[in-house]
Every structure is written in C-alpha cells, then in structure tokens.
Design a protein around this motif. Structure first.
Motif, PDB file in Angstrom:
ATOM      1  N   ASP A   8      38.933  30.149  28.299  1.00 11.80           N
ATOM      2  CA  ASP A   8      39.378  29.613  29.577  1.00 11.80           C
ATOM      3  C   ASP A   8      40.482  30.456  30.215  1.00 11.80           C
ATOM      4  O   ASP A   8      41.057  30.048  31.221  1.00 11.80           O
ATOM      5  N   ALA A   9      40.792  31.618  29.667  1.00  8.19           N
ATOM      6  CA  ALA A   9      41.865  32.448  30.217  1.00  8.19           C
ATOM      7  C   ALA A   9      41.432  33.034  31.550  1.00  8.19           C
ATOM      8  O   ALA A   9      40.337  33.576  31.685  1.00  8.19           O
ATOM      9  N   THR A  10      42.307  32.905  32.534  1.00  7.47           N
ATOM     10  CA  THR A  10      42.010  33.453  33.856  1.00  7.47           C
ATOM     11  C   THR A  10      42.381  34.936  33.878  1.00  7.47           C
ATOM     12  O   THR A  10      43.154  35.412  33.041  1.00  7.47           O
ATOM     13  N   PRO A  11      41.860  35.687  34.810  1.00  6.26           N
ATOM     14  CA  PRO A  11      42.226  37.109  34.914  1.00  6.26           C
ATOM     15  C   PRO A  11      43.734  37.306  35.124  1.00  6.26           C
ATOM     16  O   PRO A  11      44.304  38.269  34.633  1.00  6.26           O
ATOM     17  N   GLU A  12      44.374  36.364  35.836  1.00  6.56           N
ATOM     18  CA  GLU A  12      45.810  36.456  36.047  1.00  6.56           C
ATOM     19  C   GLU A  12      46.569  36.285  34.733  1.00  6.56           C
ATOM     20  O   GLU A  12      47.555  36.961  34.473  1.00  6.56           O
ATOM     21  N   GLU A  13      46.118  35.372  33.882  1.00  7.80           N
ATOM     22  CA  GLU A  13      46.764  35.161  32.585  1.00  7.80           C
ATOM     23  C   GLU A  13      46.588  36.377  31.682  1.00  7.80           C
ATOM     24  O   GLU A  13      47.521  36.792  30.986  1.00  7.80           O
TER      25      GLU A  13
END
Length: 63
Positions: A8-13
């Motif tokens: 579930d990690a976003t590209p921003e994270e």
C-alpha cells in the motif's frame, strides 16, 4: 538495496524513504592514509655502492 514489503506504499512515501536513506549516506569517502617514508618498498632494495676514490666515505651518506 532495500525492498518495499507493504503493497500500500504510495510513490510519495517511497520517495520520502529514498530521500531519508540517501541523506544518511556515508558522505565523502575518507582520505587515503599516507604511508610513512620509512616503510616504503624502495627502501628494501639494496642500492649500488659508489665507486672510485673516496667511495667508502660517500657509501654512508643519505641520498
């Protein structure tokens, strides 16, 4: 190298994680240590002795 285990990690994270880890990097490499002159390999090789008159006097002089 690292692996993201949370799907579930976003590209921003991921970008924030990469930025933090790159900021923790080692920085500049340490300067190479200088070798003392007395331990230099060229001092282990025997030099030629001086020839001719007075050669024995100059055989002990440093070069």
């Amino acid at each position: 190298m690292f692996r993201i285990v949370n799907p579930d990690a976003t590209p921003e994270e991921v970008a924030a994680l990469v930025a933090v880890l790159s900021a923790l990097g080692g920085g500049e490499a340490p300067a190479p240590r200088r070798r003392p002159a007395w331990g230099s390999p060229h001092r282990q090789v025997r030099r030629t002795l001086p020839h001719g008159p007075g050669g024995w006097r100059t055989s002990t002089l440093p070069h």
